[in-house]
Design a protein around this motif. Structure first.
Motif, PDB file in Angstrom:
ATOM      1  N   GLU A  69      13.618  10.959  -2.347  1.00  0.00           N
ATOM      2  CA  GLU A  69      14.281  11.296  -1.097  1.00  0.00           C
ATOM      3  C   GLU A  69      13.321  11.489   0.066  1.00  0.00           C
ATOM      4  OE1 GLU A  69      16.659  14.683  -1.862  1.00  0.00           O
ATOM      5  OE2 GLU A  69      17.983  13.662  -3.289  1.00  0.00           O
ATOM      6  N   ASP A  70      12.041  11.694  -0.218  1.00  0.00           N
ATOM      7  CA  ASP A  70      11.086  11.965   0.854  1.00  0.00           C
ATOM      8  C   ASP A  70      10.350  10.714   1.311  1.00  0.00           C
ATOM      9  OD1 ASP A  70       9.589  11.606  -1.413  1.00  0.00           O
ATOM     10  OD2 ASP A  70       8.131  13.160  -0.920  1.00  0.00           O
ATOM     11  N   CYS A  71      10.745   9.515   0.852  1.00  0.00           N
ATOM     12  CA  CYS A  71      10.035   8.286   1.232  1.00  0.00           C
ATOM     13  C   CYS A  71       9.987   8.108   2.743  1.00  0.00           C
ATOM     14  CB  CYS A  71      10.687   7.066   0.596  1.00  0.00           C
ATOM     15  SG  CYS A  71      10.149   6.792  -1.102  1.00  0.00           S
ATOM     16  N   GLY A  72      11.107   8.440   3.397  1.00  0.00           N
ATOM     17  CA  GLY A  72      11.157   8.291   4.842  1.00  0.00           C
ATOM     18  C   GLY A  72      10.252   9.254   5.576  1.00  0.00           C
ATOM     19  N   LYS A  73       9.784  10.281   4.891  1.00  0.00           N
ATOM     20  CA  LYS A  73       8.898  11.258   5.518  1.00  0.00           C
ATOM     21  C   LYS A  73       7.430  10.905   5.332  1.00  0.00           C
ATOM     22  CE  LYS A  73      12.154  15.078   4.817  1.00  0.00           C
ATOM     23  NZ  LYS A  73      12.372  16.404   4.165  1.00  0.00           N
ATOM     24  N   ARG A  74       7.113  10.085   4.337  1.00  0.00           N
ATOM     25  CA  ARG A  74       5.707   9.800   4.058  1.00  0.00           C
ATOM     26  C   ARG A  74       5.362   8.312   4.083  1.00  0.00           C
ATOM     27  NH1 ARG A  74       1.931  11.707  -1.102  1.00  0.00           N
ATOM     28  NH2 ARG A  74       0.007  10.898  -0.209  1.00  0.00           N
ATOM     29  N   TRP A  75       6.274   7.453   3.670  1.00  0.00           N
ATOM     30  CA  TRP A  75       5.993   6.022   3.506  1.00  0.00           C
ATOM     31  C   TRP A  75       6.810   5.260   4.547  1.00  0.00           C
ATOM     32  CZ3 TRP A  75       5.837   3.806  -2.141  1.00  0.00           C
ATOM     33  CH2 TRP A  75       5.391   2.472  -2.119  1.00  0.00           C
ATOM     34  N   PHE A  76       6.226   5.011   5.722  1.00  0.00           N
ATOM     35  CA  PHE A  76       7.049   4.478   6.811  1.00  0.00           C
ATOM     36  C   PHE A  76       6.229   3.797   7.909  1.00  0.00           C
ATOM     37  CE2 PHE A  76       5.942   8.863   7.982  1.00  0.00           C
ATOM     38  CZ  PHE A  76       5.448   8.700   9.259  1.00  0.00           C
ATOM     39  N   ALA A  77       6.958   3.012   8.716  1.00  0.00           N
ATOM     40  CA  ALA A  77       6.458   2.521  10.005  1.00  0.00           C
ATOM     41  C   ALA A  77       7.339   3.162  11.068  1.00  0.00           C
ATOM     42  CB  ALA A  77       6.573   1.006  10.084  1.00  0.00           C
ATOM     43  N   THR A  78       6.759   3.518  12.195  1.00  0.00           N
ATOM     44  CA  THR A  78       7.531   4.187  13.233  1.00  0.00           C
ATOM     45  C   THR A  78       7.180   3.645  14.608  1.00  0.00           C
ATOM     46  OG1 THR A  78       8.106   6.355  14.188  1.00  0.00           O
ATOM     47  CG2 THR A  78       5.855   6.077  13.445  1.00  0.00           C
ATOM     48  N   ALA A  79       8.177   3.589  15.485  1.00  0.00           N
ATOM     49  CA  ALA A  79       7.980   3.091  16.848  1.00  0.00           C
ATOM     50  C   ALA A  79       7.727   4.276  17.774  1.00  0.00           C
ATOM     51  CB  ALA A  79       9.219   2.320  17.300  1.00  0.00           C
ATOM     52  N   ARG A  80       6.603   4.256  18.456  1.00  0.00           N
ATOM     53  CA  ARG A  80       6.229   5.323  19.381  1.00  0.00           C
ATOM     54  C   ARG A  80       6.014   4.724  20.781  1.00  0.00           C
ATOM     55  NH1 ARG A  80       4.130  10.299  17.785  1.00  0.00           N
ATOM     56  NH2 ARG A  80       5.132  10.976  15.846  1.00  0.00           N
ATOM     57  N   THR A  81       6.833   5.103  21.711  1.00  0.00           N
ATOM     58  CA  THR A  81       6.675   4.590  23.081  1.00  0.00           C
ATOM     59  C   THR A  81       5.850   5.563  23.917  1.00  0.00           C
ATOM     60  OG1 THR A  81       8.752   5.650  23.744  1.00  0.00           O
ATOM     61  CG2 THR A  81       8.855   3.360  23.023  1.00  0.00           C
ATOM     62  N   THR A  82       5.254   5.024  24.978  1.00  0.00           N
ATOM     63  CA  THR A  82       4.497   5.860  25.903  1.00  0.00           C
ATOM     64  C   THR A  82       4.981   5.584  27.315  1.00  0.00           C
ATOM     65  OG1 THR A  82       2.280   6.455  26.663  1.00  0.00           O
ATOM     66  CG2 THR A  82       2.685   4.129  26.229  1.00  0.00           C
ATOM     67  N   ASN A  83       4.871   6.577  28.156  1.00  0.00           N
ATOM     68  CA  ASN A  83       5.304   6.460  29.544  1.00  0.00           C
ATOM     69  C   ASN A  83       4.078   6.391  30.440  1.00  0.00           C
ATOM     70  OD1 ASN A  83       6.372   6.696  32.107  1.00  0.00           O
ATOM     71  ND2 ASN A  83       7.857   8.277  31.534  1.00  0.00           N
ATOM     72  N   ALA A  84       3.946   5.292  31.173  1.00  0.00           N
ATOM     73  CA  ALA A  84       2.788   5.124  32.056  1.00  0.00           C
ATOM     74  C   ALA A  84       2.732   6.187  33.138  1.00  0.00           C
ATOM     75  CB  ALA A  84       2.825   3.733  32.695  1.00  0.00           C
ATOM     76  N   LYS A  85       3.865   6.830  33.418  1.00  0.00           N
ATOM     77  CA  LYS A  85       3.914   7.854  34.457  1.00  0.00           C
ATOM     78  C   LYS A  85       3.627   9.258  33.913  1.00  0.00           C
ATOM     79  CE  LYS A  85       7.223   5.258  37.269  1.00  0.00           C
ATOM     80  NZ  LYS A  85       8.562   5.250  37.913  1.00  0.00           N
ATOM     81  N   SER A  86       3.486   9.377  32.599  1.00  0.00           N
ATOM     82  CA  SER A  86       3.177  10.681  31.997  1.00  0.00           C
ATOM     83  C   SER A  86       1.749  11.088  32.314  1.00  0.00           C
ATOM     84  CB  SER A  86       3.367  10.614  30.480  1.00  0.00           C
ATOM     85  OG  SER A  86       4.684  10.273  30.152  1.00  0.00           O
ATOM     86  N   TYR A 104       0.840  -1.205   0.000  1.00  0.00           N
ATOM     87  CA  TYR A 104       0.000   0.000   0.000  1.00  0.00           C
ATOM     88  C   TYR A 104       0.872   1.251   0.000  1.00  0.00           C
ATOM     89  CZ  TYR A 104      -3.957  -3.026   0.507  1.00  0.00           C
ATOM     90  OH  TYR A 104      -4.910  -3.999   0.250  1.00  0.00           O
ATOM     91  N   PRO A 105       0.881   1.986  -1.121  1.00  0.00           N
ATOM     92  CA  PRO A 105       1.821   3.094  -1.313  1.00  0.00           C
ATOM     93  C   PRO A 105       1.607   4.245  -0.339  1.00  0.00           C
ATOM     94  CG  PRO A 105       0.121   3.128  -3.007  1.00  0.00           C
ATOM     95  CD  PRO A 105      -0.053   1.839  -2.250  1.00  0.00           C
ATOM     96  N   ASN A 106       2.740   4.832   0.053  1.00  0.00           N
ATOM     97  CA  ASN A 106       2.732   6.011   0.917  1.00  0.00           C
ATOM     98  C   ASN A 106       1.955   5.784   2.214  1.00  0.00           C
ATOM     99  OD1 ASN A 106       4.221   7.616  -0.975  1.00  0.00           O
ATOM    100  ND2 ASN A 106       2.343   7.843  -2.153  1.00  0.00           N
ATOM    101  N   CYS A 107       2.044   4.557   2.730  1.00  0.00           N
ATOM    102  CA  CYS A 107       1.311   4.253   3.960  1.00  0.00           C
ATOM    103  C   CYS A 107       2.060   4.756   5.185  1.00  0.00           C
ATOM    104  CB  CYS A 107       1.074   2.749   4.073  1.00  0.00           C
ATOM    105  SG  CYS A 107       2.582   1.783   4.270  1.00  0.00           S
TER     106      CYS A 107
END
Length: 274
Positions: A152-169, A101-104
């Protein structure tokens, strides 16, 4: 060159409509000595049904009654015992969606940064290695992006990213974990969802507005309350709900698995929460 591009497009189209074929062809599962469990195959089929129904709905096609049901779902919730291969499944689904799936966008979160990097990201690297698509993707510590020549912009639009959360936030800070993502093709992956604070899930109500947007959520039910549990109870109609009994998995046929189950049963009792 044109013939090569045409063959590549034909291959991608076949994978898009048949994620099981993607597993065996693109990831070379059997060549590596692996196979999917019955539970994993079932979940992949539900993902296919969900994604195709949402695509047809968004494009204005006539839907069957079954497709109308799937198109309205927020996503898939898998409540599972331990050792069933749910992280391997999440990695496979991420790679399939990313390639087909493009640009996901695929924001991923878990109950800890360790779970994301040492488990989920590790599984992605495992199945990507020596696959047909190994050279298509770039894997970084917190990001995976599609690699295309002169893009060059593939990393800005077509990507998976790891997002952590802090239970103490604070709740407001936790909401920001998955806030702000929008794209036609977007999958939100939530690993070990039962251990994630409820405010993290709040953006789901306003974020899933694109053509094919859904949540893929997996967890071991370590808690009796919370958003993950409610996806299988209070809000069950909004989700494709799957229950994986570890003893039903083909992986439980391994002697060490059977021994572990026996130890737990003897120590805690078969009907205990453990």
């Amino acid at each position: 060159m044109e013939n090569s591009l045409a063959k590549e497009k034909e291959l991608l189209d076949s994978w898009r409509h048949d994620p099981l074929r993607f597993v065996y062809e693109a990831l070379r599962f059997k060549e590596k000595g692996y196979d999917l469990t019955t539970q994993q195959k079932e979940a992949i089929e539900y993902v296919r049904l969900l994604v195709e129904a949402k695509f047809k709905s968004g494009m204005g096609y006539d839907l069957t009654p079954e497709e109308e049901v799937y198109a309205a779902k927020m996503g898939i919730s898998i409540q599972s015992g331990k050792g069933t291969g749910k992280d391997a499944l999440a990695a496979i689904i991420i790679l399939w969606f990313m390639v087909c799936y493009p640009n996901c966008k695929i924001p991923c979160t878990a109950n800890s940064g360790k779970q994301l990097k040492e488990v989920l990201w590790s599984e992605i690297k495992k199945w990507l290695k020596d696959s047909l698509i190994e050279d298509w993707l770039v894997v970084q510590s917190e990001k995976i992006y599609f690699k295309l020549p002169k893009k060059e912009d593939c990393g800005k639009r077509w990507f998976a990213t790891a997002r952590t959360t802090n239970a103490k936030s604070t709740p407001d800070e936790q909401i920001e974990t998955l806030q702000g993502f929008h794209e036609d093709y977007m999958m939100i992956v939530v690993d070990e969802a039962s251990g994630i604070p409820d405010p993290v899930f709040k953006p789901f109500e306003t974020t899933l507005t694109g053509l094919v947007n859904f949540v893929f959520m997996i967890y071991n039910p370590m808690r009796a309350t919370g958003y993950a549990i409610e996806s299988q109870t209070k809000y069950r109609k909004d989700w494709v709900c799957l229950h994986w009994n570890a003893e039903d998995s083909e992986l439980s046929d391994m002697p060490q698995f059977k021994a572990q189950i026996q130890r737990l049963e003897e120590k805690y009792g078969r009907d205990s929460n453990v």
